[in-house]
Design an enzyme around this catalytic site. Structure first.
Site, PDB file in Angstrom:
ATOM      1  N   VAL A  61       0.801  -1.226   0.000  1.00  0.00           N
ATOM      2  CA  VAL A  61       0.000   0.000   0.000  1.00  0.00           C
ATOM      3  C   VAL A  61       0.831   1.272   0.000  1.00  0.00           C
ATOM      4  O   VAL A  61       0.284   2.361  -0.205  1.00  0.00           O
ATOM      5  CB  VAL A  61      -0.964   0.043   1.210  1.00  0.00           C
ATOM      6  N   TYR A  62       2.124   1.173   0.251  1.00  0.00           N
ATOM      7  CA  TYR A  62       2.951   2.376   0.240  1.00  0.00           C
ATOM      8  C   TYR A  62       2.968   2.949  -1.178  1.00  0.00           C
ATOM      9  O   TYR A  62       3.535   2.355  -2.096  1.00  0.00           O
ATOM     10  CB  TYR A  62       4.376   2.073   0.687  1.00  0.00           C
ATOM     11  N   SER A  63       2.350   4.114  -1.323  1.00  0.00           N
ATOM     12  CA  SER A  63       2.271   4.798  -2.622  1.00  0.00           C
ATOM     13  C   SER A  63       1.711   3.886  -3.716  1.00  0.00           C
ATOM     14  O   SER A  63       2.190   3.876  -4.849  1.00  0.00           O
ATOM     15  CB  SER A  63       3.645   5.355  -3.028  1.00  0.00           C
ATOM     16  N   ASP A  64       0.697   3.102  -3.363  1.00  0.00           N
ATOM     17  CA  ASP A  64       0.014   2.221  -4.322  1.00  0.00           C
ATOM     18  C   ASP A  64       0.980   1.314  -5.080  1.00  0.00           C
ATOM     19  O   ASP A  64       0.859   1.126  -6.294  1.00  0.00           O
ATOM     20  CB  ASP A  64      -0.799   3.048  -5.324  1.00  0.00           C
TER      21      ASP A  64
END
Length: 343
Positions: A61-64
């Site tokens: 989920v970090y920066s998609d």
């Protein structure tokens, strides 16, 4: 650099690891953390490897997914020197099954993470949250399958409660599945909740803590002081709503203690806060983040020395809070001689 066992895995990681949450810069939260691109990431990783850091942590989920992609590109050609850690289970798409720990999502998300990281295996795979809608038996069976397939080497959790970890461990033991050996947890001088339940559980179950946000969401950088407004450039303006609340008076009391020790040691406030964590039980690695080379080199200075007993005591006292029920009646051992005092 010191290397420590990751819980009872027999596998060692560096006592400091690099968190890649600053890589990518997409979205309201992660754009406030940083926007490191591949070139900058490669430079930061060069510095880390030269200092002996081998653990690099990210999440889908970090920066998609951009954080994983940038990290994978930045370590190209030196994968054998790197311990790759990532997390999954939070929502990564608009479809109904693009979230959680179902067999469908775990298998799909792991394959997608492997592709973004450009690797054939993940060293440490952690569940980013507890999925109460999926039976624990299914979760542990699927994770064990990933380990047996060689896609994952070690398993961990993040943001689980004690009973959630213990139930998972019990299921793994019952069926002979791979157990969790890592617990990526929030822990800092301004956030000591980890100590009440998760630390004793880690000692009992052989889970090594991988500490995230060790500077309390930027509160322990030395830029926040009693009697001064929050600096205009502080990321807390954008991220405070995502962070656990901290009583200001307690924060200032901790910073005052850090200031005094900084004068005595010649170390920076972040270095002292990080070093305090490195001395805590069950801690395998502390994740440091950095927007630039200067921040990274400063944080790397947290190793190679130790706070003395008196300095540690002062930080303990300045940051101590009364634990919640059912721990507070026995937190100093006063009423139960067979219960040792909590740290």
């Amino acid at each position: 650099m010191e290397y420590r066992f990751l819980g009872q895995s027999g596998f060692k990681v560096s006592s400091l690891g690099l968190g890649a949450g600053t890589f990518g810069g997409k979205g309201p939260l992660f754009s406030a953390w940083g926007n490191t691109d591949v070139k900058e990431a490669a430079r930061l990783i060069d510095i880390c490897l030269d200092a002996g850091v081998n653990l690099f942590d990210t999440a889908d989920v970090y920066s998609d997914g951009a954080s994983e992609s940038i990290l994978g590109a930045a370590i190209k050609g030196r994968r054998d020197r790197v311990v790759l850690s990532t997390k999954l289970t939070l929502r990564m798409g608009d479809e109904p099954n693009d979230v959680g720990a179902s067999r469908h999502h775990l298998l799909k998300a792991t394959d997608q993470a492997l592709k973004r990281l450009d690797t054939d295996h993940i060293d440490i795979l952690q569940l980013h949250h507890f999925d109460a809608m999926t039976p624990v038996e299914s979760v542990m069976a699927t994770l064990d399958e990933l380990v047996r397939a060689g896609k994952v080497r070690y398993l961990g959790v993040s943001n689980f409660s004690g009973w959630q970890i213990m139930k998972s461990q019990a299921v793994a033991e019952r069926y002979g599945y791979s157990r969790f050996v890592a617990n990526q947890a929030y822990y800092s001088l301004v956030g000591r909740d980890y100590e009440w339940e998760l630390m004793p559980l880690g000692q009992d179950q052989g889970l090594g803590a991988i500490v995230w946000s060790p500077l309390g969401w930027g509160r322990l950088t030395g830029k926040i002081r009693r009697g001064h407004p929050l600096p205009g450039h502080s990321r807390l303006h954008e991220t405070a709503g995502f962070a656990p609340p901290v009583d200001n008076e307690r924060l200032y009391r901790i910073v005052d203690a850090l200031d005094g020790i900084a004068e005595e040691t010649g170390r920076s406030i972040p270095q002292i806060a990080l070093n305090w964590l490195l001395g805590r039980p069950t801690v395998s690695s502390v994740l440091i983040g950095a927007r630039n080379e200067t921040q990274l080199r400063g944080n790397l200075g947290a190793t190679g020395w130790q706070l003395d007993e008196e300095q540690t005591r002062r930080l303990d006292e300045a940051s101590r809070v009364t634990p919640p029920y059912p721990y507070y009646p026995y937190w100093n051992g006063q009423f139960a001689e067979r219960t040792p005092p909590l740290v």
